[in-house]
Design a protein around this motif. Sequence first.
Motif, short mmCIF file in Angstrom:
data_model
loop_
_atom_site.label_atom_id
_atom_site.label_comp_id
_atom_site.label_asym_id
_atom_site.label_seq_id
_atom_site.Cartn_x
_atom_site.Cartn_y
_atom_site.Cartn_z
N VAL A 7 0.84 -1.20 0.00
CA VAL A 7 0.00 0.00 0.00
C VAL A 7 0.87 1.25 0.00
CG1 VAL A 7 -1.84 1.24 1.19
CG2 VAL A 7 -1.75 -1.26 1.31
N PHE A 8 0.64 2.10 -0.97
CA PHE A 8 1.41 3.34 -1.10
C PHE A 8 0.50 4.55 -0.88
CE2 PHE A 8 3.78 0.29 -3.59
CZ PHE A 8 5.11 0.62 -3.39
N ASP A 9 0.87 5.42 0.05
CA ASP A 9 0.29 6.76 0.07
C ASP A 9 0.72 7.44 -1.23
OD1 ASP A 9 -0.72 9.31 1.14
OD2 ASP A 9 1.40 9.81 1.34
N PHE A 10 -0.01 8.46 -1.64
CA PHE A 10 0.33 9.12 -2.90
C PHE A 10 1.06 10.44 -2.69
CE2 PHE A 10 -0.65 11.58 -6.79
CZ PHE A 10 -0.16 10.69 -7.74
N ASP A 11 0.37 11.44 -2.15
CA ASP A 11 0.95 12.78 -2.03
C ASP A 11 2.13 12.83 -1.06
OD1 ASP A 11 -0.87 14.40 -3.73
OD2 ASP A 11 -2.37 13.63 -2.34
N GLY A 12 3.28 13.22 -1.57
CA GLY A 12 4.46 13.32 -0.73
C GLY A 12 5.22 12.02 -0.60
N THR A 13 4.58 10.90 -0.93
CA THR A 13 5.25 9.60 -0.88
C THR A 13 5.69 9.19 -2.28
OG1 THR A 13 4.00 8.90 1.08
CG2 THR A 13 4.97 7.16 -0.26
N LEU A 14 4.72 9.01 -3.18
CA LEU A 14 5.08 8.73 -4.57
C LEU A 14 5.33 10.01 -5.35
CD1 LEU A 14 2.62 5.83 -5.52
CD2 LEU A 14 5.03 5.69 -4.87
N THR A 15 4.90 11.14 -4.80
CA THR A 15 5.09 12.42 -5.47
C THR A 15 6.03 13.31 -4.66
OG1 THR A 15 3.28 13.59 -4.36
CG2 THR A 15 2.71 12.26 -6.29
N HIS A 16 6.51 14.35 -5.30
CA HIS A 16 7.38 15.30 -4.61
C HIS A 16 6.60 16.21 -3.67
CE1 HIS A 16 11.00 14.27 -6.84
NE2 HIS A 16 10.32 14.35 -7.98
N HIS A 17 5.31 16.38 -3.91
CA HIS A 17 4.51 17.29 -3.10
C HIS A 17 3.03 16.99 -3.32
CE1 HIS A 17 3.78 19.43 -6.87
NE2 HIS A 17 5.09 19.51 -7.05
N ASP A 18 2.16 17.75 -2.67
CA ASP A 18 0.72 17.59 -2.82
C ASP A 18 0.31 17.70 -4.29
OD1 ASP A 18 -2.14 17.73 -1.74
OD2 ASP A 18 -2.00 19.59 -2.89
N SER A 19 -0.72 16.96 -4.66
CA SER A 19 -1.19 16.99 -6.05
C SER A 19 -2.53 17.70 -6.23
CB SER A 19 -1.33 15.55 -6.58
OG SER A 19 -2.32 14.83 -5.84
N PHE A 20 -3.36 17.76 -5.18
CA PHE A 20 -4.72 18.26 -5.36
C PHE A 20 -4.77 19.76 -5.64
CE2 PHE A 20 -9.14 18.96 -3.40
CZ PHE A 20 -9.77 18.70 -4.61
N ILE A 21 -4.03 20.56 -4.88
CA ILE A 21 -4.00 22.00 -5.12
C ILE A 21 -3.45 22.31 -6.52
CG2 ILE A 21 -3.00 24.21 -4.41
CD1 ILE A 21 -5.20 23.31 -2.57
N PRO A 22 -2.31 21.70 -6.92
CA PRO A 22 -1.85 21.92 -8.30
C PRO A 22 -2.86 21.48 -9.34
CG PRO A 22 -0.07 21.04 -6.97
CD PRO A 22 -1.31 20.96 -6.13
N PHE A 23 -3.61 20.41 -9.06
CA PHE A 23 -4.65 19.98 -10.00
C PHE A 23 -5.72 21.05 -10.15
CE2 PHE A 23 -9.01 18.38 -10.33
CZ PHE A 23 -8.98 17.94 -11.64
N LEU A 24 -6.17 21.62 -9.04
CA LEU A 24 -7.21 22.65 -9.10
C LEU A 24 -6.72 23.87 -9.87
CD1 LEU A 24 -8.55 22.47 -5.43
CD2 LEU A 24 -9.68 21.62 -7.50
N ARG A 25 -5.46 24.25 -9.67
CA ARG A 25 -4.90 25.39 -10.39
C ARG A 25 -4.83 25.08 -11.89
NH1 ARG A 25 -0.19 25.36 -8.27
NH2 ARG A 25 -0.69 26.67 -6.47
N PHE A 26 -4.42 23.87 -12.21
CA PHE A 26 -4.33 23.44 -13.61
C PHE A 26 -5.71 23.39 -14.26
CE2 PHE A 26 -4.74 19.87 -16.57
CZ PHE A 26 -3.76 20.15 -17.51
N ALA A 27 -6.67 22.79 -13.56
CA ALA A 27 -8.00 22.57 -14.14
C ALA A 27 -8.76 23.87 -14.36
CB ALA A 27 -8.80 21.63 -13.24
N PHE A 28 -8.71 24.78 -13.38
CA PHE A 28 -9.52 25.99 -13.45
C PHE A 28 -8.78 27.20 -14.00
CE2 PHE A 28 -11.73 23.42 -10.28
CZ PHE A 28 -13.05 23.55 -10.69
N GLN A 33 -11.79 14.41 -17.25
CA GLN A 33 -10.97 14.79 -18.41
C GLN A 33 -9.79 15.65 -17.98
OE1 GLN A 33 -13.79 16.66 -21.04
NE2 GLN A 33 -14.86 14.74 -21.47
N LYS A 34 -10.05 16.58 -17.06
CA LYS A 34 -8.97 17.42 -16.56
C LYS A 34 -7.95 16.59 -15.79
CE LYS A 34 -10.06 21.54 -18.03
NZ LYS A 34 -9.15 22.32 -18.92
N ALA A 35 -8.40 15.58 -15.08
CA ALA A 35 -7.49 14.70 -14.34
C ALA A 35 -6.57 13.95 -15.30
CB ALA A 35 -8.29 13.72 -13.49
N GLU A 36 -7.12 13.48 -16.41
CA GLU A 36 -6.30 12.81 -17.44
C GLU A 36 -5.25 13.76 -17.99
OE1 GLU A 36 -6.20 9.77 -18.48
OE2 GLU A 36 -8.07 8.82 -17.82
N ALA A 37 -5.67 14.99 -18.29
CA ALA A 37 -4.75 15.98 -18.84
C ALA A 37 -3.69 16.36 -17.83
CB ALA A 37 -5.52 17.22 -19.29
#
Length: 223
Positions: free
Chosen positions: A14-35, A83-87
């Motif tokens: 079991v892998f945590d995602f944000d900060g474990t498999l990634t360098h930092h949080d993903s949700f805030i950058p996703f919101l900035r990217f999507a909107f 769709q934004k998540a895929e992009a």
Amino acid sequence: MDLSTGRSIKILSVFDFDGTLTHHDSFIPFLRFAFGRRFFARRVVRLALPTLRCMRRKLTRDELKEVLIKTFLTGVDEQWVRQKAEAFCSAYWNKLMRPAGLLAVSAEVSSAAEVTICSASPAMVLQPFADRLGIKLIGTELEVKDGVLTGRITGHNCRCGQKVKRLESVYGELSDYHLRAWGDTRGDYELLAAAQDAHWRHFHPAWSKRRSPLEKLRMSAIS
């Protein structure tokens, strides 16, 4: 092999995602990217007071997460978010993912272990990452009615003890597995405590690892 029963032991990784498999949080950058940056900047101002209340411990992290989701995702089309998540996954994969983490996931998959991400981030946002890794996903579920997000979550935020409960709801008793777990924040403590093979900030630079939460728990029990 369990020598006491003669049964082969299944491995659940079991892998945590944000900060474990990634360098930092993903949700805030996703919101900035999507909107887009302008819309994001206008909306994020609304989070100033709730964030301050959270810092003063008058609002929990889970409650702040709910405010964030309500602020950005109320009345938004589900398919648009997907769709934004895929992009976002395509655009940010190389910037976001830790190479050592990707190698570890690949090694677990190759070992025939059952492998899943277990994250507090919305599953809808992380699904393209899980698909690209070829593993399963457990995450915070966003409520959808008639194809539109309501701005609420279904159930509970998938962190702390909820990670263990969500894993058990999918895989059954965790005692039936040899559990391997990777995490990096307070939200992973219960998951790591349940694992026979726990990895704290395993992919981080050595200076950022510090003493693991399990070591702290053992020290407090001794003292």
